[in-house]
Scaffold this motif. Sequence first.
Motif, mmCIF file in Angstrom:
data_model
loop_
_atom_site.group_PDB
_atom_site.id
_atom_site.type_symbol
_atom_site.label_atom_id
_atom_site.label_comp_id
_atom_site.label_asym_id
_atom_site.label_seq_id
_atom_site.Cartn_x
_atom_site.Cartn_y
_atom_site.Cartn_z
ATOM 1 N N PHE A 63 -4.828 9.023 -10.380
ATOM 2 C CA PHE A 63 -5.140 10.154 -9.620
ATOM 3 C C PHE A 63 -5.815 11.104 -10.288
ATOM 4 N N ASP A 64 -6.340 12.153 -9.579
ATOM 5 C CA ASP A 64 -6.847 13.447 -10.280
ATOM 6 C C ASP A 64 -5.592 14.234 -10.924
ATOM 7 N N ASN A 65 -5.988 15.046 -11.857
ATOM 8 C CA ASN A 65 -5.045 15.832 -12.581
ATOM 9 C C ASN A 65 -4.324 16.879 -11.543
ATOM 10 N N SER A 66 -2.995 17.031 -11.818
ATOM 11 C CA SER A 66 -2.294 17.566 -10.956
ATOM 12 C C SER A 66 -1.038 18.230 -11.590
ATOM 13 N N THR A 78 -1.015 15.080 0.008
ATOM 14 C CA THR A 78 -1.219 13.886 -0.337
ATOM 15 C C THR A 78 -2.110 13.631 -1.649
ATOM 16 N N LEU A 79 -2.006 12.950 -2.628
ATOM 17 C CA LEU A 79 -2.637 12.623 -3.945
ATOM 18 C C LEU A 79 -3.428 11.083 -3.760
ATOM 19 N N LEU A 80 -2.747 10.182 -3.212
ATOM 20 C CA LEU A 80 -3.089 8.917 -3.144
ATOM 21 C C LEU A 80 -2.653 8.393 -1.374
ATOM 22 N N LYS A 109 0.764 -1.179 -0.066
ATOM 23 C CA LYS A 109 0.076 -0.025 0.061
ATOM 24 C C LYS A 109 0.978 1.121 -0.008
ATOM 25 N N VAL A 110 1.009 2.034 -1.076
ATOM 26 C CA VAL A 110 1.813 3.208 -1.312
ATOM 27 C C VAL A 110 1.027 4.381 -1.222
ATOM 28 N N LYS A 111 1.909 5.477 -0.886
ATOM 29 C CA LYS A 111 1.386 6.756 -0.802
ATOM 30 C C LYS A 111 2.020 7.748 -1.752
#
Length: 284
Positions: free
Chosen positions: A168-171, A141-143, A127-129
Amino acid sequence: MNVKTGIAFIGLLICFNTFASNFSYKAPIGTLQKGWNKINLTDEILQESNADLSDIRILAIEENKDTLEAIYQIQGYQNKEKKIIQNVSIINRSTKDNRNFVTFKSKKGVTLNYLKLDIKGSDFDLKVKLEGSQNKRDWYTLLDKYRISRLSVPNKPNAGYIFSELYFDNSEYQYYRISYPYTDKLLIYAVDAVEYKKPKQKEVPVEILSRTTSQDKSKNETHIHLKLKHKLALNQIELKAKQFFDYFRQVEVYGFSTIKTQKGNHFMTKEFKLGSGFISSLQK
């Protein structure tokens, strides 16, 4: 060829020398222009045609009333994602508080919404961040607790499974970092970064008349048979599963059509392989 009007003819066992006499269905398509013309196949035409559309003929009527058969090609609904590959580079690897960190840099102002990790080492289930920053001090934090996994099958290199993709959402951060519980058996050695632009989906409502499920224990397969009310022109099927446990399943999709033969009321079922893929509890 100066073409004024055209007619689409559909039928079985067509004899072109007599043109329209042996066609079971006719549909006018209006005035045509020189060169290639786009003709949308209506639901009515689809209901009358073969499943593979092999019995469609287009006849064009010239100004001098001569009738010619026109060539055509069939194209499905184009629903492709636009993928913009972005260059990123790993600038730092570190360990802190019993976690591994991998930091990489993107060009300023570049939009990202997808990463694919190339990972060396043994099988994993992590499980990554994922975080983003503009200055490498303030991280956002994105995920979080995002699961990636790899499972190998001994002596069967093509039978394993890997999911190391991050959606993930656009960043538009210039710096990104990925962290995961400490291990010395894995190494993220490359990161592929992409901006995906998804086209608008054209959803088609489907009315199912019947559904049956059977098991082939000799092949360890489950067969799901769906009978639809009407023929449908499809190029994508999305499957959703109720998740009670982790799963990974290979999927093949087939279409069937029933064709009436020349011998009375006898019917023949023809099978078409439409596509294949897999479903997994990791991929949402």
